[in-house]
Write a protein that holds these residues in place. Sequence first.
Motif, short mmCIF file in Angstrom:
data_model
loop_
_atom_site.label_atom_id
_atom_site.label_comp_id
_atom_site.label_asym_id
_atom_site.label_seq_id
_atom_site.Cartn_x
_atom_site.Cartn_y
_atom_site.Cartn_z
N ASP A 1 38.12 23.32 5.80
CA ASP A 1 38.87 24.58 5.82
C ASP A 1 40.32 24.34 6.23
OD1 ASP A 1 36.67 26.07 5.08
OD2 ASP A 1 36.21 26.78 7.11
N PHE A 2 40.50 23.56 7.29
CA PHE A 2 41.86 23.32 7.79
C PHE A 2 42.70 22.57 6.76
CE2 PHE A 2 41.09 23.57 12.69
CZ PHE A 2 40.60 24.85 12.54
N ARG A 3 42.07 21.61 6.06
CA ARG A 3 42.81 20.86 5.05
C ARG A 3 43.22 21.79 3.91
NH1 ARG A 3 43.91 15.77 4.07
NH2 ARG A 3 42.62 15.02 5.77
N GLY B 1 47.51 24.77 1.03
CA GLY B 1 47.91 25.99 0.34
C GLY B 1 48.88 26.86 1.08
N PHE B 2 48.92 26.74 2.40
CA PHE B 2 49.66 27.70 3.22
C PHE B 2 50.68 27.06 4.13
CE2 PHE B 2 49.24 31.59 6.16
CZ PHE B 2 49.76 32.47 5.20
N GLY B 3 50.55 25.74 4.33
CA GLY B 3 51.42 25.06 5.28
C GLY B 3 52.86 24.97 4.79
N ALA B 4 53.79 24.81 5.74
CA ALA B 4 53.57 24.69 7.17
C ALA B 4 53.18 26.04 7.76
CB ALA B 4 54.82 24.16 7.86
N CYS B 5 52.18 26.05 8.64
CA CYS B 5 51.67 27.30 9.16
C CYS B 5 50.96 27.04 10.48
CB CYS B 5 50.71 27.96 8.17
SG CYS B 5 49.17 27.02 7.91
N ASP B 6 50.58 28.12 11.12
CA ASP B 6 49.75 28.06 12.32
C ASP B 6 48.31 28.39 11.96
OD1 ASP B 6 51.97 27.62 14.08
OD2 ASP B 6 52.43 29.75 13.93
N ILE B 7 47.38 27.87 12.73
CA ILE B 7 45.99 28.32 12.70
C ILE B 7 45.71 28.98 14.05
CG2 ILE B 7 43.57 27.66 12.57
CD1 ILE B 7 44.34 25.42 10.69
N GLU C 1 42.43 18.76 17.63
CA GLU C 1 42.76 17.43 17.12
C GLU C 1 42.85 17.42 15.59
OE1 GLU C 1 44.13 13.93 16.66
OE2 GLU C 1 43.97 14.89 18.62
N MET C 2 42.01 18.20 14.93
CA MET C 2 42.13 18.30 13.47
C MET C 2 43.52 18.81 13.08
SD MET C 2 38.52 20.04 12.39
CE MET C 2 36.96 19.45 13.05
N CYS C 3 44.01 19.82 13.79
CA CYS C 3 45.35 20.35 13.50
C CYS C 3 46.42 19.29 13.73
CB CYS C 3 45.63 21.58 14.36
SG CYS C 3 44.65 23.03 13.91
N HIS C 4 46.30 18.56 14.84
CA HIS C 4 47.27 17.50 15.11
C HIS C 4 47.24 16.45 14.00
CE1 HIS C 4 48.47 19.15 18.84
NE2 HIS C 4 47.44 18.75 19.56
N ARG D 1 51.27 15.44 7.37
CA ARG D 1 52.35 16.16 6.69
C ARG D 1 53.71 15.56 7.02
NH1 ARG D 1 52.49 21.18 4.34
NH2 ARG D 1 54.55 22.16 4.17
N GLU D 2 53.84 15.01 8.22
CA GLU D 2 55.13 14.47 8.66
C GLU D 2 55.41 13.08 8.09
OE1 GLU D 2 54.68 14.62 12.83
OE2 GLU D 2 54.91 16.81 12.95
#
Length: 329
Positions: A285-287, A292-298, A317-320, A326-327
Amino acid sequence: AWYRQHLDIDFGEAFHADPAYRREAVITMRELLRSRFPGTRIGRADSPDEPLDLMTGVFGACSVAAIYGVPIVYAADNWPNCVHQYLSDDEIDRLEPPDLNTNLHLQRIIEQVGWIAASEGPVTGYVNWQGVLNNAQRLRGQQLFFDMVDRPDRARHLFGCVTTTMIDAAKRLHARQRRSGFSVEFFTVSNCMVNMISPKQYADLLLPFDRSIARAFGRFGIHNCAWTADPYLDHYATVPHVGYIDMGIDSDLRRARDLFPHARRAIMYTPMEVANKSLDNIHDDFRRIAAGFGACDIVIPDIEAGTRDDRIMAAVEMCHGLSRERERP
């Protein structure tokens, strides 16, 4: 309820009405977060304790209804709620925005600002003024949805009163906070109930009021809870100054990103998904959100009592990890 598992804090009336009690509770809550989730930003626990944010969350989502005289019901382990005390047809037709110079509920908030300023200096934080439809429903109940079909002028009158109160009350609070050294330059509407009305109803009856609020503040946010925002996105795109928007994961994320390329975007990921989905499914889901939406917050709000710490840390940690990907050049 999550905090009540671990701490002897009563989130009843004293928590909302007494800033001294709330200050001690907030310090204790932040200490708990630091001990259980070290090195993370959960609950803004990485920010300094001076000045403390003692405004965010006060009176929950009830302030506008309370300004109109609806009693608040408090709970030891939950957000406060409003009594189901709804206005009649005649009361709605005669309704006018309350005089905020003498309004008891708003004065309670302003008095707390004075106490916080003396204790903390800058009065940081935000009152949840909600959204036009949410507030109107608290005053009218389910009859509001009949009004929108059978008596749209009555619904517009109620929406207009509520909008006037939201703008005026927020501007008074912002002015007082600004004098303390903290500037609030935006307003976010909570459109939590928008999926209960059609896109045409939103466009005809509510969009003009959201636009009015956006023009009044110059920087505007739209909160949709975890619902699918697709039916309303084109209308939202006509609102000026949108600097923040959130929605549910089942929305058309690429289209939303294209419509709001410069807004801060967020996905409201439900606490039930964090508690119940497999970690592999959460990562998928996070990927998908990142692509599709990044850069964004969850945003994972209202973590449920009983949710294991390791699942929360795994989500962080998944978000990190996705951010690091992405960076990379």
